[in-house]
Design a protein around this motif. Structure first.
Motif, PDB file in Angstrom:
ATOM      1  N   ILE A  14       0.835  -1.204   0.000  1.00 45.84           N
ATOM      2  CA  ILE A  14       0.000   0.000   0.000  1.00 45.84           C
ATOM      3  C   ILE A  14       0.868   1.251   0.000  1.00 45.84           C
ATOM      4  CG2 ILE A  14      -1.606   1.351   1.414  1.00 45.84           C
ATOM      5  CD1 ILE A  14      -2.875  -1.355   2.254  1.00 45.84           C
ATOM      6  N   ASN A  15       1.922   1.258   0.803  1.00 51.81           N
ATOM      7  CA  ASN A  15       2.813   2.417   0.819  1.00 51.81           C
ATOM      8  C   ASN A  15       3.497   2.613  -0.526  1.00 51.81           C
ATOM      9  OD1 ASN A  15       2.414   3.447   3.411  1.00 51.81           O
ATOM     10  ND2 ASN A  15       3.858   2.020   4.334  1.00 51.81           N
ATOM     11  N   GLU A  16       3.866   1.511  -1.170  1.00 48.76           N
ATOM     12  CA  GLU A  16       4.504   1.604  -2.479  1.00 48.76           C
ATOM     13  C   GLU A  16       3.516   2.052  -3.558  1.00 48.76           C
ATOM     14  OE1 GLU A  16       6.047  -2.284  -3.068  1.00 48.76           O
ATOM     15  OE2 GLU A  16       7.621  -2.094  -1.550  1.00 48.76           O
ATOM     16  N   LYS A  17       2.272   1.596  -3.440  1.00 48.55           N
ATOM     17  CA  LYS A  17       1.269   1.855  -4.473  1.00 48.55           C
ATOM     18  C   LYS A  17       0.738   3.276  -4.427  1.00 48.55           C
ATOM     19  CE  LYS A  17      -1.327   0.065  -7.788  1.00 48.55           C
ATOM     20  NZ  LYS A  17      -0.731  -0.501  -9.028  1.00 48.55           N
ATOM     21  N   ILE A  18       0.427   3.781  -3.235  1.00 50.54           N
ATOM     22  CA  ILE A  18      -0.169   5.119  -3.154  1.00 50.54           C
ATOM     23  C   ILE A  18       0.661   6.103  -2.336  1.00 50.54           C
ATOM     24  CG2 ILE A  18      -2.507   4.250  -3.493  1.00 50.54           C
ATOM     25  CD1 ILE A  18      -3.008   4.551  -0.557  1.00 50.54           C
ATOM     26  N   GLY A  19       1.658   5.582  -1.615  1.00 49.71           N
ATOM     27  CA  GLY A  19       2.555   6.444  -0.859  1.00 49.71           C
ATOM     28  C   GLY A  19       2.116   6.670   0.573  1.00 49.71           C
ATOM     29  N   ALA A  20       3.082   6.617   1.478  1.00 53.78           N
ATOM     30  CA  ALA A  20       2.793   6.796   2.893  1.00 53.78           C
ATOM     31  C   ALA A  20       2.225   8.183   3.177  1.00 53.78           C
ATOM     32  CB  ALA A  20       4.060   6.561   3.717  1.00 53.78           C
ATOM     33  N   ASP A  21       2.696   9.193   2.443  1.00 48.76           N
ATOM     34  CA  ASP A  21       2.199  10.552   2.657  1.00 48.76           C
ATOM     35  C   ASP A  21       0.718  10.653   2.299  1.00 48.76           C
ATOM     36  OD1 ASP A  21       4.682  11.376   3.503  1.00 48.76           O
ATOM     37  OD2 ASP A  21       5.253  12.252   1.573  1.00 48.76           O
ATOM     38  N   ARG A  22       0.312   9.994   1.210  1.00 48.38           N
ATOM     39  CA  ARG A  22      -1.080  10.034   0.792  1.00 48.38           C
ATOM     40  C   ARG A  22      -1.970   9.302   1.801  1.00 48.38           C
ATOM     41  NH1 ARG A  22      -5.176  12.705  -1.200  1.00 48.38           N
ATOM     42  NH2 ARG A  22      -6.570  11.510  -2.559  1.00 48.38           N
ATOM     43  N   VAL A  23      -1.489   8.181   2.308  1.00 50.32           N
ATOM     44  CA  VAL A  23      -2.250   7.441   3.321  1.00 50.32           C
ATOM     45  C   VAL A  23      -2.511   8.330   4.529  1.00 50.32           C
ATOM     46  CG1 VAL A  23      -2.179   5.524   4.967  1.00 50.32           C
ATOM     47  CG2 VAL A  23      -1.425   5.164   2.618  1.00 50.32           C
ATOM     48  N   PHE A  24      -1.477   9.017   4.994  1.00 49.04           N
ATOM     49  CA  PHE A  24      -1.617   9.881   6.170  1.00 49.04           C
ATOM     50  C   PHE A  24      -2.495  11.085   5.870  1.00 49.04           C
ATOM     51  CE2 PHE A  24      -0.106  13.452   8.818  1.00 49.04           C
ATOM     52  CZ  PHE A  24      -0.404  12.928  10.072  1.00 49.04           C
ATOM     53  N   GLU A  25      -2.344  11.648   4.683  1.00 46.24           N
ATOM     54  CA  GLU A  25      -3.123  12.828   4.298  1.00 46.24           C
ATOM     55  C   GLU A  25      -4.629  12.531   4.331  1.00 46.24           C
ATOM     56  OE1 GLU A  25      -4.004  15.372   0.204  1.00 46.24           O
ATOM     57  OE2 GLU A  25      -2.173  14.183   0.364  1.00 46.24           O
ATOM     58  N   VAL A  26      -5.019  11.366   3.864  1.00 49.17           N
ATOM     59  CA  VAL A  26      -6.437  11.026   3.780  1.00 49.17           C
ATOM     60  C   VAL A  26      -6.978  10.493   5.106  1.00 49.17           C
ATOM     61  CG1 VAL A  26      -8.124   9.468   2.705  1.00 49.17           C
ATOM     62  CG2 VAL A  26      -6.384  10.608   1.302  1.00 49.17           C
ATOM     63  N   SER A  27      -6.240   9.547   5.713  1.00 55.89           N
ATOM     64  CA  SER A  27      -6.780   8.809   6.861  1.00 55.89           C
ATOM     65  C   SER A  27      -6.318   9.327   8.216  1.00 55.89           C
ATOM     66  CB  SER A  27      -6.406   7.331   6.750  1.00 55.89           C
ATOM     67  OG  SER A  27      -5.015   7.137   6.957  1.00 55.89           O
ATOM     68  N   GLY A  28      -5.259  10.150   8.235  1.00 59.28           N
ATOM     69  CA  GLY A  28      -4.690  10.575   9.511  1.00 59.28           C
ATOM     70  C   GLY A  28      -3.954   9.458  10.217  1.00 59.28           C
ATOM     71  N   ASP A  42     -11.594   8.475   4.531  1.00 61.25           N
ATOM     72  CA  ASP A  42     -11.366   9.920   4.571  1.00 61.25           C
ATOM     73  C   ASP A  42     -11.829  10.410   5.930  1.00 61.25           C
ATOM     74  OD1 ASP A  42     -11.532  12.679   4.408  1.00 61.25           O
ATOM     75  OD2 ASP A  42     -12.447  12.710   2.421  1.00 61.25           O
ATOM     76  N   ILE A  43     -10.890  10.648   6.842  1.00 56.53           N
ATOM     77  CA  ILE A  43     -11.239  10.898   8.235  1.00 56.53           C
ATOM     78  C   ILE A  43     -11.841  12.280   8.454  1.00 56.53           C
ATOM     79  CG2 ILE A  43      -8.999  11.824   8.980  1.00 56.53           C
ATOM     80  CD1 ILE A  43      -9.376   9.951  11.507  1.00 56.53           C
ATOM     81  N   VAL A  44     -11.533  13.239   7.592  1.00 56.81           N
ATOM     82  CA  VAL A  44     -12.152  14.561   7.705  1.00 56.81           C
ATOM     83  C   VAL A  44     -13.513  14.563   7.014  1.00 56.81           C
ATOM     84  CG1 VAL A  44     -11.926  17.011   7.144  1.00 56.81           C
ATOM     85  CG2 VAL A  44      -9.923  15.718   7.915  1.00 56.81           C
ATOM     86  N   HIS A  47      -9.426  16.462  20.592  1.00 55.60           N
ATOM     87  CA  HIS A  47      -9.259  17.776  19.943  1.00 55.60           C
ATOM     88  C   HIS A  47     -10.275  17.944  18.823  1.00 55.60           C
ATOM     89  CE1 HIS A  47      -6.889  15.896  16.555  1.00 55.60           C
ATOM     90  NE2 HIS A  47      -6.567  15.064  17.515  1.00 55.60           N
ATOM     91  N   GLU A  48     -10.605  19.200  18.552  1.00 56.57           N
ATOM     92  CA  GLU A  48     -11.553  19.511  17.478  1.00 56.57           C
ATOM     93  C   GLU A  48     -10.839  19.842  16.176  1.00 56.57           C
ATOM     94  OE1 GLU A  48     -15.256  22.619  16.545  1.00 56.57           O
ATOM     95  OE2 GLU A  48     -14.452  22.406  18.584  1.00 56.57           O
ATOM     96  N   GLU A  49      -9.681  20.440  16.267  1.00 54.37           N
ATOM     97  CA  GLU A  49      -8.918  20.815  15.079  1.00 54.37           C
ATOM     98  C   GLU A  49      -8.448  19.553  14.348  1.00 54.37           C
ATOM     99  OE1 GLU A  49      -7.390  23.596  12.413  1.00 54.37           O
ATOM    100  OE2 GLU A  49      -8.586  23.976  14.206  1.00 54.37           O
ATOM    101  N   PRO A  50      -8.702  19.454  13.025  1.00 55.39           N
ATOM    102  CA  PRO A  50      -8.295  18.257  12.284  1.00 55.39           C
ATOM    103  C   PRO A  50      -6.819  18.271  11.896  1.00 55.39           C
ATOM    104  CG  PRO A  50      -9.469  19.721  10.815  1.00 55.39           C
ATOM    105  CD  PRO A  50      -9.511  20.368  12.183  1.00 55.39           C
ATOM    106  N   THR A  51      -5.955  18.385  12.890  1.00 54.16           N
ATOM    107  CA  THR A  51      -4.511  18.280  12.675  1.00 54.16           C
ATOM    108  C   THR A  51      -4.032  17.041  13.418  1.00 54.16           C
ATOM    109  OG1 THR A  51      -4.129  19.753  14.572  1.00 54.16           O
ATOM    110  CG2 THR A  51      -4.159  20.758  12.397  1.00 54.16           C
ATOM    111  N   PHE A  52      -3.221  16.238  12.747  1.00 55.94           N
ATOM    112  CA  PHE A  52      -2.899  14.915  13.244  1.00 55.94           C
ATOM    113  C   PHE A  52      -1.388  14.721  13.368  1.00 55.94           C
ATOM    114  CE2 PHE A  52      -6.669  14.578  10.348  1.00 55.94           C
ATOM    115  CZ  PHE A  52      -7.616  14.697  11.360  1.00 55.94           C
ATOM    116  N   THR A  53      -0.999  13.838  14.284  1.00 57.39           N
ATOM    117  CA  THR A  53       0.411  13.581  14.574  1.00 57.39           C
ATOM    118  C   THR A  53       0.865  12.315  13.860  1.00 57.39           C
ATOM    119  OG1 THR A  53       0.140  14.579  16.761  1.00 57.39           O
ATOM    120  CG2 THR A  53       2.112  13.247  16.399  1.00 57.39           C
ATOM    121  N   ARG A  54       1.900  12.433  13.063  1.00 54.18           N
ATOM    122  CA  ARG A  54       2.424  11.268  12.341  1.00 54.18           C
ATOM    123  C   ARG A  54       2.878  10.178  13.316  1.00 54.18           C
ATOM    124  NH1 ARG A  54       3.664  10.793   7.008  1.00 54.18           N
ATOM    125  NH2 ARG A  54       3.402  12.654   5.703  1.00 54.18           N
TER     126      ARG A  54
END
Length: 523
Positions: free
Chosen positions: A113-127, A186-188, A272-279
């Protein structure tokens, strides 16, 4: 005549249910344990039918103990350990054993999954990250390794979804559990990202429908009513993940509130209410006000389970002595650990017994006991296990602190290992923050009952619990102990860096040993 609510939580080793009234009084309760199936390959499974049977039995027995008329029950909600992956056919039958959060078999799928769509994309969408922990990865493993079952499945369900399905005939999941299905959620936007699911080769139609945690999803069917003692037509509310339910029960609802649940795993959440997430930490939609609130979550694999492991493997005689003096076995063991000096006389444990989740996400890591000498006793090892759990939480805590997440003090501690004042003090000393014990909560099942009350209209919101919670026995960090733990923490971090590549050599060795064992057993 009255308004009563039922909450049920499926833990990693036991199911618990309660019946409460409008004032939060627990009128009936029942616990039933069930086994976990593990092996040296890192598999961890449950029979999903035990999720349902223990849920049904716990609810039925709780209602009997409460001595109430089932027609006065206004709603029921279920939570569970999460994530898990259960393939279900169109007739609501499970096609596989549930491989749950502890299971580590999907390493190749997580890397794909990380190779196919990228770890950054996974985190961006799902947190969140791509790891064997998450249910999307588990489902991809099913498709790759048991395609006939995957193709037969109408949907897949989590450990909370499965008994909810049995109650209502609906294959849905709540926002909290969807967060831990991960990757394609999509967590947001609170919806499935079908592009991602299709890109990694999964059918979006096999994913359950999504609902808020406080929403009514169906009614108890006639068949389920006969099995559980609930009245046909009783509203069933979506529910949540076990830790979220425990946080609701503890009044951990507002921005900055934080709590540590010391169950089989160590799970600490900050709301928290703000949709900012910790890697490298876990993000879950919070059950209270699930349309807009989040929790950033520490999720370590080894906490209360390490004490259970010690009791089962090394504590036979301790159990006998505890019985003779009329003590709880776990209390007795924790007291013995309390006789060992802070730092366990130089014994340091990496508590990665079944791999680790946050923040290292290493499914092949294993436990390490470092510094063992002839002067150490088994109680040194026990305290080192307890301190190792605290050090793992500290690793995560430091990352949260670096990102500037608002954290309201003191840290609320509850359930499992938190019943030990010694362990609570270890946590406070290690983190260097005050803690406080939530002594009166039944934990997750009460949180579920509160959600049921919100969904059924008995309560306006979850804030009703703030009048019920009793916090006591505050622990202040000892400055000298904190300094010792800071020194140990440096070594703890260095140890992992030294051995993490060696774990890769251990995997084929274990496979070789397994092959030899199997050969001998067959001859």
């Amino acid at each position: 005549m009255g308004n009563y609510l039922v909450g049920c939580d499926i833990g990693s080793s036991q199911t618990k249910a309660v019946v409460i009234d409008e004032e939060g009084n627990v009128l009936g309760k029942k616990y039933i344990g069930y086994p976990t199936l593990t092996n040296s390959k890192g598999w961890a499974e449950h029979d999903p039918e035990q999720y349902w049977s223990t849920t049904a039995d716990c609810i039925a027995e709780s209602i009997k103990e409460a001595r109430i008329d089932p027609k006065d029950i206004r709603g029921v909600a279920i939570s569970a350990h999460s994530p898990a992956s259960i393939l279900v056919d169109e007739n609501f039958n499970a096609l596989n054993l549930s491989h749950f959060w502890m299971d580590r078999r999907g390493t190749a799928e997580a890397e794909y999954i990380n190779e196919k769509i990228g770890a950054d994309r996974v985190f961006e969408v799902s947190g969140n990250v791509s790891d064997p922990y998450y249910a999307t990865v588990k489902l991809l493993w099913e498709k790759n390794n048991r395609p006939e079952l995957y193709n037969r499945a109408k949907k897949f369900q989590t450990a909370a979804d499965y008994p909810r399905m049995k109650l209502t005939g609906k294959m849905v999941t709540d926002y909290s559990n969807a967060s831990l299905i991960g990757v394609g959620f999509d967590i947001v936007g609170r919806k499935w990202n079908t592009d991602i699911l299709e890109t990694i080769g999964l059918d979006p139609d096999k994913f359950p429908d999504l609902v808020p945690c406080e929403q009514v999803v169906g009614e108890v069917t006639a068949e389920a009513a006969e099995r559980t003692g609930l009245k046909k037509g009783t509203p069933v509310i979506a529910g949540t993940v076990d830790c979220n339910a425990a946080w609701v029960a503890g009044g951990v609802l507002d921005d900055g509130d934080m709590s540590l649940v010391m169950g089989s795993a160590g799970v600490m959440g900050v709301v928290h209410e703000e949709p900012t997430f910790t890697r490298n930490l876990v993000t879950i939609i919070h059950a209270a006000n699930s349309e807009k609130m989040y929790t950033t979550v520490v999720a370590t694999c080894g906490c209360g389970s390490s004490l259970q492991y010690f009791k089962e493997k090394f504590g036979d005689l301790d159990g006998i002595v505890a019985d003779q003096v009329g003590m709880n076995k776990y209390t007795y063991l924790c007291d013995k650990a309390g006789e060992v000096p802070v730092g366990s006389d130089g014994l340091i444990t990496l508590p990665y017994y079944m791999g680790e989740r946050t923040p290292i996400w290493n499914p092949i890591s294993r436990g390490v006991v470092f510094g063992l000498g002839y002067s150490h006793t088994k109680y040194h090892m026990l305290r080192s296990f307890m301190e190792g759990s605290a050090l793992a939480i500290k690793h995560n805590f430091e990352l949260m602190r670096e990102t500037g997440v608002k954290m309201n003090m003191p840290l609320i501690m509850g359930e499992g290992g938190a019943q030990s004042r010694i362990w609570r003090q270890i946590i406070s000393d290690c983190l260097g923050i005050p803690g406080i014990y939530m002594s009166n909560s039944m934990g997750a099942p009460v949180g579920d009952a509160i959600l049921a009350g919100v969904g059924a209209g008995v309560f306006r919101d979850c804030n009703v619990v703030k009048d019920w919670v009793k916090l006591s026995d505050k622990t202040e960090p000892d400055a000298k102990n904190h300094e010792i733990y800071n020194d140990i923490y440096k070594i703890y971090r260095e140890l992992y860096e030294e051995v993490k590549d060696t774990y890769k050599e251990l995997v084929p060795l274990v496979k070789k040993i397994d092959a030899v064992k199997a050969s001998k057993e067959n001859n």
